[in-house]
Each structure stands twice: as structure tokens, then as C-alpha cells.
Design an enzyme around this catalytic site. Structure first.
Site, PDB file in Angstrom:
ATOM      1  N   GLU A  52       7.777   6.314 -77.303  1.00 55.48           N
ATOM      2  CA  GLU A  52       8.344   7.222 -78.308  1.00 55.48           C
ATOM      3  C   GLU A  52       9.689   6.723 -78.845  1.00 55.48           C
ATOM      4  OE1 GLU A  52       7.510  11.454 -78.367  1.00 55.48           O
ATOM      5  OE2 GLU A  52       9.580  11.719 -77.726  1.00 55.48           O
ATOM      6  N   LYS A  54      12.720   7.818 -80.067  1.00 60.47           N
ATOM      7  CA  LYS A  54      13.375   9.126 -79.893  1.00 60.47           C
ATOM      8  C   LYS A  54      14.882   8.902 -79.907  1.00 60.47           C
ATOM      9  CE  LYS A  54      13.294  12.817 -76.367  1.00 60.47           C
ATOM     10  NZ  LYS A  54      12.785  13.198 -75.031  1.00 60.47           N
ATOM     11  N   LYS A 113       5.610  12.902 -84.334  1.00 57.71           N
ATOM     12  CA  LYS A 113       6.108  13.857 -83.350  1.00 57.71           C
ATOM     13  C   LYS A 113       7.034  14.831 -84.072  1.00 57.71           C
ATOM     14  CE  LYS A 113       5.936  14.700 -78.923  1.00 57.71           C
ATOM     15  NZ  LYS A 113       6.983  14.272 -78.027  1.00 57.71           N
ATOM     16  N   GLU A 158      -0.758  19.569 -77.574  1.00 49.67           N
ATOM     17  CA  GLU A 158       0.133  19.611 -76.407  1.00 49.67           C
ATOM     18  C   GLU A 158       0.053  20.959 -75.706  1.00 49.67           C
ATOM     19  OE1 GLU A 158       4.159  17.946 -76.724  1.00 49.67           O
ATOM     20  OE2 GLU A 158       4.839  19.901 -76.015  1.00 49.67           O
ATOM     21  N   ASN A 179       2.532  18.573 -71.209  1.00 51.35           N
ATOM     22  CA  ASN A 179       3.963  18.272 -71.238  1.00 51.35           C
ATOM     23  C   ASN A 179       4.611  18.760 -69.948  1.00 51.35           C
ATOM     24  OD1 ASN A 179       6.561  17.625 -71.928  1.00 51.35           O
ATOM     25  ND2 ASN A 179       6.462  18.530 -73.982  1.00 51.35           N
ATOM     26  N   GLU A 209       2.863  13.782 -70.532  1.00 53.34           N
ATOM     27  CA  GLU A 209       4.044  13.656 -71.392  1.00 53.34           C
ATOM     28  C   GLU A 209       5.309  14.097 -70.655  1.00 53.34           C
ATOM     29  OE1 GLU A 209       1.617  15.765 -75.072  1.00 53.34           O
ATOM     30  OE2 GLU A 209       3.787  15.945 -75.003  1.00 53.34           O
ATOM     31  N   SER A 210       6.387  13.389 -70.917  1.00 56.47           N
ATOM     32  CA  SER A 210       7.756  13.750 -70.502  1.00 56.47           C
ATOM     33  C   SER A 210       8.046  13.501 -69.018  1.00 56.47           C
ATOM     34  CB  SER A 210       8.066  15.232 -70.791  1.00 56.47           C
ATOM     35  OG  SER A 210       7.980  15.503 -72.163  1.00 56.47           O
TER      36      SER A 210
HETATM   37  O1  LIG Z   1      13.146  15.958 -75.119  1.00 59.66           O
HETATM   38  C1  LIG Z   1      13.752  17.030 -75.303  1.00 59.66           C
HETATM   39  O2  LIG Z   1      14.929  17.205 -74.975  1.00 59.66           O
HETATM   40  C2  LIG Z   1      13.052  18.206 -75.935  1.00 59.66           C
HETATM   41  C3  LIG Z   1      13.751  19.374 -76.133  1.00 59.66           C
HETATM   42  C4  LIG Z   1      13.138  20.457 -76.747  1.00 59.66           C
HETATM   43  C5  LIG Z   1      11.838  20.380 -77.154  1.00 59.66           C
HETATM   44  C6  LIG Z   1      11.117  19.204 -76.962  1.00 59.66           C
HETATM   45  C7  LIG Z   1      11.712  18.126 -76.354  1.00 59.66           C
HETATM   46  N1  LIG Z   1      11.022  16.944 -76.171  1.00 59.66           N
HETATM   47  C8  LIG Z   1       9.752  16.694 -76.752  1.00 59.66           C
HETATM   48  C9  LIG Z   1       8.887  15.774 -76.004  1.00 59.66           C
HETATM   49  O3  LIG Z   1       7.738  16.125 -75.850  1.00 59.66           O
HETATM   50  C10 LIG Z   1       9.393  14.468 -75.491  1.00 59.66           C
HETATM   51  O4  LIG Z   1      10.161  13.861 -76.483  1.00 59.66           O
HETATM   52  C11 LIG Z   1       8.325  13.475 -75.058  1.00 59.66           C
HETATM   53  O5  LIG Z   1       7.350  14.047 -74.275  1.00 59.66           O
HETATM   54  C12 LIG Z   1       8.996  12.324 -74.288  1.00 59.66           C
HETATM   55  O6  LIG Z   1       9.675  12.855 -73.176  1.00 59.66           O
HETATM   56  P1  LIG Z   1      10.646  11.947 -72.299  1.00 59.66           P
HETATM   57  O7  LIG Z   1       9.883  10.738 -71.861  1.00 59.66           O
HETATM   58  O8  LIG Z   1      11.052  12.816 -71.141  1.00 59.66           O
HETATM   59  O9  LIG Z   1      11.787  11.580 -73.173  1.00 59.66           O
END
Ligand SMILES: O=C(O)c1ccccc1NCC(=O)[C@H](O)[C@H](O)COP(=O)(O)O
Length: 252
Positions: A52, A54, A113, A158, A179, A209-210
Site C-alpha cells: 500500500e 500510504k 483505497k 472489507e 481488517n 489487512e493491517s
Molecule cells: O491506517 C489507519 O490509521 C486508518 C485509520 C482510520 C481508518 C482506516 C485506516 N487504515 C486503513 C487500512 O485499511 C490500512 O491502511 C491498510 O489495511 C494497511 O494497514 P497497515 O499495514 O497497518 O498500515
């Protein structure tokens, strides 16, 4: 989910999404296949990973500098088989222009996204895959899935709970993300995927995810049934190519 159950940052994200409105006209997409991208990673012995782009987020300190196109190239060089590009400008530093620039020079599938809340918001940009968040769409999930497919998009739905996953399956989703980040509290817990994934039928492609940072996290998600992973922060922080390579080569 009621608005007052959401973290203030998420309420602000949704309000901004409503204010931005939709695109002019209707997009029509000829998408690059996400399923083929995942299959090619498996054939090559890599972990299927969506990296991503980001630049920042409500839970990130500061903003990642650098041209997103260069970052995207590094992700692909590191073995990512698909990219996720934030188009949300107000809280994530994304833009439609970034998505368009990345998709023009990179040949892997690109996920848009964003926080798409109505049909007009689908027409803001072309992408190979669009994200629909079950929690925010409620009963509109099924018609929004249909509207996205009519435009040619593949759809990543999601979810965060078993009930949302069951709703996504009933709506006919093929790609379902779980997520690990709870959008009510913004807390991340990898147990989420392990709890929700068993409710998915075999026919669904499941994406964790995340919150995935380490090789052990990758193996943990794969053991719990993840067909693919979506990773942002752990890749954006530091050497993007090396970070991506480490995770895409973390075979179980
Ligand atoms: O990432 C955030 O802080 C966030 C805050 C509020 C709503 C959504 C958010 N993230 C969206 C996502 O789904 C993530 O960007 C994506 O899954 C990647 O997650 P990561 O690997 O933990 O950065």
C-alpha cells in the site's frame, strides 16, 4: 454501526468523503486480474502481497516523503503482486492523480483505497480493484457491489467481524478482506483475522489487512487462512524495496 461508536478520526474521514462527492460521468474499466496476480506469486514461491502506497494516516506520525511512483516501483521490485493506492486526500495524503500516475507506469493490478459511500464515488477514478467497506455500507453493500462490477471493477469487500464477513459472502463478494484494525477504536489485533477467517467458504479469496509487520506476522496470517496480505505501514517505513522483499519471501 452508529456514528457515535466510531473513533472521531473515522467520523471525520466519512464526513470528508461525503463532502468530496462523486465523479463526472461513469467510468468503465478493463481490469488487470487480481486472481491471476495472486496465482503468479504462488507459482513463483512468493507470498501474494498487496503493498500500500500510504503517505500518512490518522495513526501514523508524520508523512512519508518521496514520489509515490518511485515507491510503487520499489514495491514491485520487492515482489508485490498488486498495489493499493490511497486516494483519500484529507487524512491519508492520497490523491486520484497519484493513483493515475502509478497505474500508468506499473503493470500489476492497482486497488483504489478510499472510503466509497455511494455509486457516484465509484466514478472518481479508474482502478483494477475498488474497496468497499461492509461496515460503512450496511444494506447498500450488495447494490454497490453490483454497481462496481457494472463498471468493470473487481471488488475487495472489507470486513472486521464474522457477521460482516457473512454479509459479504451473501452479497456475492469474491475477494474479502478482514481488517485487523477496528475502525471503532483504531486498535489493531491480529487475532481478528484468526477469529473471522474460519467463517469464510473455500470459494472466497481471503486477504488479511493491517498490522502485519514481521515475517512471523505473515506466517501467522497465512497459517490462519490468508490467501493474500495487504500491508501499508511496515513497507512504507524505511527501505520500501527491502521491506517488501522481506515479507513477500516469508514463506510458511
Ligand atoms: O491506517 C489507519 O490509521 C486508518 C485509520 C482510520 C481508518 C482506516 C485506516 N487504515 C486503513 C487500512 O485499511 C490500512 O491502511 C491498510 O489495511 C494497511 O494497514 P497497515 O499495514 O497497518 O498500515
Amino acid at each position: 454501526m452508529n456514528a457515535d461508536e466510531m473513533a472521531p478520526e473515522v467520523r471525520s474521514i466519512l464526513a470528508a468523503a461525503r463532502d468530496r462527492g462523486g465523479g463526472d460521468g461513469r467510468v468503465s474499466v478493463d481490469p488487470r486480474s487480481l486472481a491471476d496476480a495472486f496465482a503468479s506469486a504462488e507459482r513463483d514461491g512468493r507470498v501474494p502481497l498487496i503493498a500500500e502506497v500510504k503517505p500518512t494516516s490518522p495513526t501514523t506520525d508524520g508523512e512519508r516523503r518521496g514520489d509515490p511512483v518511485d515507491l510503487a516501483r520499489e514495491m514491485v521490485a520487492g515482489g508485490a503482486v498488486a498495489l493499493s493506492v490511497l486516494t483519500e486526500p484529507d487524512h491519508f495524503g492520497g490523491s486520484v492523480e497519484t493513483l493515475e500516475r502509478v497505474r500508468a507506469v506499473i503493470d500489476v493490478p492497482v486497488l483504489r483505497k478510499d472510503f466509497v459511500l455511494d455509486e457516484a464515488a465509484l466514478d472518481v477514478a479508474e482502478a483494477d480493484v475498488v474497496l468497499l467497506i461492509a461496515r460503512f455500507l450496511g444494506d447498500d453493500l450488495e447494490p454497490m457491489l453490483a454497481a462496481a462490477r457494472e463498471r468493470g471493477f473487481q471488488v475487495l469487500v472489507e470486513t472486521h467481524t464474522r457477521a460482516e464477513l457473512e454479509r459479504a459472502v451473501a452479497a456475492g463478494a469474491e475477494f474479502i478482506g478482514v481488517n485487523n484494525r477496528d475502525l471503532a477504536e483504531l486498535e489493531v489485533d491480529l487475532d481478528t483475522f484468526e477469529t473471522v477467517a474460519p467463517a469464510a467458504p473455500e470459494s472466497v479469496t481471503l486477504i488479511a489487512e493491517s498490522g502485519i509487520h514481521t515475517i512471523d506476522d505473515v506466517r501467522r496470517m497465512r497459517t490462519a487462512g490468508a490467501d493474500a496480505l495487504l500491508v501499508g505501514s511496515a513497507i512504507m517505513d524505511g527501505d520500501v524495496e527491502q521491506n517488501t522483499h522481506r515479507l513477500t519471501h516469508a514463506r510458511d
